[in-house]
Design a protein around this motif. Structure first.
Motif, mmCIF file in Angstrom:
data_model
loop_
_atom_site.group_PDB
_atom_site.id
_atom_site.type_symbol
_atom_site.label_atom_id
_atom_site.label_comp_id
_atom_site.label_asym_id
_atom_site.label_seq_id
_atom_site.Cartn_x
_atom_site.Cartn_y
_atom_site.Cartn_z
ATOM 1 N N VAL A 111 -21.941 41.588 1.765
ATOM 2 C CA VAL A 111 -20.968 42.619 2.144
ATOM 3 C C VAL A 111 -19.864 42.687 1.087
ATOM 4 O O VAL A 111 -19.447 43.770 0.679
ATOM 5 N N TYR A 112 -19.408 41.546 0.651
ATOM 6 C CA TYR A 112 -18.375 41.478 -0.391
ATOM 7 C C TYR A 112 -18.831 42.191 -1.663
ATOM 8 O O TYR A 112 -18.069 42.962 -2.266
ATOM 9 N N ARG A 113 -20.061 41.958 -2.067
ATOM 10 C CA ARG A 113 -20.586 42.589 -3.282
ATOM 11 C C ARG A 113 -20.673 44.106 -3.132
ATOM 12 O O ARG A 113 -20.472 44.846 -4.104
ATOM 13 N N LEU A 114 -20.957 44.560 -1.927
ATOM 14 C CA LEU A 114 -21.040 45.999 -1.689
ATOM 15 C C LEU A 114 -19.663 46.676 -1.738
ATOM 16 O O LEU A 114 -19.551 47.851 -2.079
ATOM 17 N N LEU A 115 -18.621 45.918 -1.404
ATOM 18 C CA LEU A 115 -17.287 46.507 -1.267
ATOM 19 C C LEU A 115 -16.347 46.203 -2.434
ATOM 20 O O LEU A 115 -15.327 46.878 -2.590
ATOM 21 N N GLU A 116 -16.669 45.208 -3.268
ATOM 22 C CA GLU A 116 -15.690 44.717 -4.228
ATOM 23 C C GLU A 116 -15.264 45.745 -5.284
ATOM 24 O O GLU A 116 -14.190 45.609 -5.874
ATOM 25 N N HIS A 117 -16.075 46.764 -5.504
ATOM 26 C CA HIS A 117 -15.722 47.769 -6.513
ATOM 27 C C HIS A 117 -15.355 49.122 -5.882
ATOM 28 O O HIS A 117 -15.367 50.150 -6.555
ATOM 29 N N GLU A 118 -15.030 49.099 -4.596
ATOM 30 C CA GLU A 118 -14.717 50.351 -3.896
ATOM 31 C C GLU A 118 -13.220 50.668 -3.875
ATOM 32 O O GLU A 118 -12.815 51.671 -3.299
ATOM 33 N N GLY A 119 -12.404 49.793 -4.467
ATOM 34 C CA GLY A 119 -10.987 50.106 -4.611
ATOM 35 C C GLY A 119 -10.090 49.649 -3.475
ATOM 36 O O GLY A 119 -8.887 49.964 -3.466
ATOM 37 N N PHE A 120 -10.630 48.899 -2.520
ATOM 38 C CA PHE A 120 -9.815 48.411 -1.412
ATOM 39 C C PHE A 120 -9.537 46.917 -1.582
ATOM 40 O O PHE A 120 -10.382 46.178 -2.089
ATOM 41 N N PRO A 121 -8.354 46.460 -1.168
ATOM 42 C CA PRO A 121 -8.049 45.028 -1.285
ATOM 43 C C PRO A 121 -8.955 44.201 -0.365
ATOM 44 O O PRO A 121 -9.229 44.586 0.773
ATOM 45 N N ILE A 122 -9.417 43.087 -0.887
ATOM 46 C CA ILE A 122 -10.277 42.177 -0.135
ATOM 47 C C ILE A 122 -9.688 40.773 -0.230
ATOM 48 O O ILE A 122 -9.328 40.313 -1.312
ATOM 49 N N GLU A 123 -9.594 40.106 0.898
ATOM 50 C CA GLU A 123 -9.129 38.712 0.914
ATOM 51 C C GLU A 123 -10.121 37.868 1.697
ATOM 52 O O GLU A 123 -10.490 38.206 2.827
ATOM 53 N N THR A 124 -10.544 36.768 1.092
ATOM 54 C CA THR A 124 -11.531 35.899 1.720
ATOM 55 C C THR A 124 -10.855 34.609 2.176
ATOM 56 O O THR A 124 -10.204 33.928 1.394
ATOM 57 N N ILE A 125 -11.041 34.280 3.447
ATOM 58 C CA ILE A 125 -10.414 33.101 4.055
ATOM 59 C C ILE A 125 -11.482 32.031 4.276
ATOM 60 O O ILE A 125 -12.426 32.233 5.035
#
Length: 232
Positions: A111-125
Motif C-alpha cells: 500500500v505504501y508503494r502505491l501511495l508514496e508518489h501520489e503527493g500526500f504525506p505518509i507517516e509510518t508508526i
C-alpha cells in the motif's frame, strides 16, 4: 485541505503492546482502514486496536488478496488505492492498521508503494513484531553475543531455507502454517529441534504454545504462528 496517511503497526495481539504514538494517532484520525482477506469476515488488526478508537470513527474494510507478488492481482490493489486517494483528496486523516510492524512482511508495504508518489504525506508508526513479543513472553533470548539470527518465511523455497538454516545460529520461522511438517523435519536435520518452540496467536485470548514440535508435526497450524529455534 490535504489529508494524511498513517501506517500503524498494532503489534502481535495484546492491545497493551501498542505504542503511545500509535494510540494517540488512532484517537485523532477520521478513518480507520482495516485490511482483511477474502476468506475472513473480521480484521485481527482492528480487534487489537479497537479499545483505543473513537466511538464514532469511520471504519473502511479493504480486501487484499493473499498473493506472493501483489502485481499479480492489480485490479484489487488499484481499487483499494483509488478508494484511499479519494479519501485523502477529501482531506481525511487515515490510519491503515497492520499486524506486527508495518515494514516487516506486511500488506502495508505494498500500500505504501502505491501511495508514496501520489503527493500526500505518509507517516509510518512502528509496531512490535510477533517474534520479539514471543521471545520476551517465553524468556527466550533471540540472539546473544555474536549469534547470527536469520528470519525465514517458511513459504520460501525449501532448498533456500535449508541453506540458511545450515549456517545460521538462531532462526525465526514465520508463515509456518502451510508446510509445518517439513519445517519440523528441517529443524531436526539442523539439530535445532531441541531448542525450538512455536507460539500461535501471540497475545490473543486463544494463544497456543507448542514446545514438542515433533509430536505435533502433523497438526494444522494457525496462520499467526511463529517458531523460534537455535542450535544446541
Amino acid at each position: 485541505m490535504s489529508g494524511i496517511f498513517y501506517g500503524i503497526g498494532v503489534g502481535p495481539g495484546d492491545p497493551e503492546l501498542l505504542t503511545v504514538k500509535a494510540i494517540n494517532i488512532m484517537k485523532e484520525v477520521d478513518i480507520i482502514i482495516a485490511p482483511k482477506t477474502e476468506k475472513k469476515d473480521g480484521s485481527v488488526a482492528l480487534s487489537i486496536a479497537r479499545p483505543y478508537l473513537k466511538k464514532d470513527i469511520e471504519i473502511v474494510y479493504q480486501v487484499f488478496p493473499m498473493v506472493v507478488k501483489f502485481e499479480e492481482s492489480t485490479a484489487a490493489w488499484e481499487t483499494n488505492k483509488n478508494e484511499i486517494l479519494a479519501l485523502l483528496k477529501a482531506g481525511k486523516k487515515i490510519a491503515f492498521l497492520t499486524l506486527g510492524d508495518p515494514m516487516f512482511y506486511s500488506t502495508y508495504i505494498y500500500v505504501y508503494r502505491l501511495l508514496e508518489h501520489e503527493g500526500f504525506p505518509i507517516e509510518t508508526i512502528p509496531g512490535i513484531p510477533a517474534f520479539c513479543a514471543i521471545g520476551s513472553k517465553l524468556g527466550y533470548p533471540l540472539v546473544e553475543g555474536n549469534d547470527i539470527l536469520s528470519v525465514i518465511p517458511a513459504t520460501a523455497d525449501p532448498e533456500k531455507i535449508k541453506q540458511v538454516m545450515a549456517v545460521t545460529d538462531n532462526v525465526v520461522l514465520m508463515k509456518v502454517y502451510k508446510n509445518f511438517s517439513s519445517i519440523v523435519d528441517t529443524l531436526v536435520e539442523n539439530e535445532m529441534i531441541d531448542n525450538a518452540v512455536m507460539l500461535s496467536r501471540c497475545g490473543l485470548p486463544d494463544e497456543v504454545r507448542i514446545s514438542d514440535l515433533v509430536a505435533e508435526k502433523d497438526k494444522k497450524v494457525n496462520y499467526l504462528s511463529t517458531i523460534l529455534a537455535r542450535r544446541k
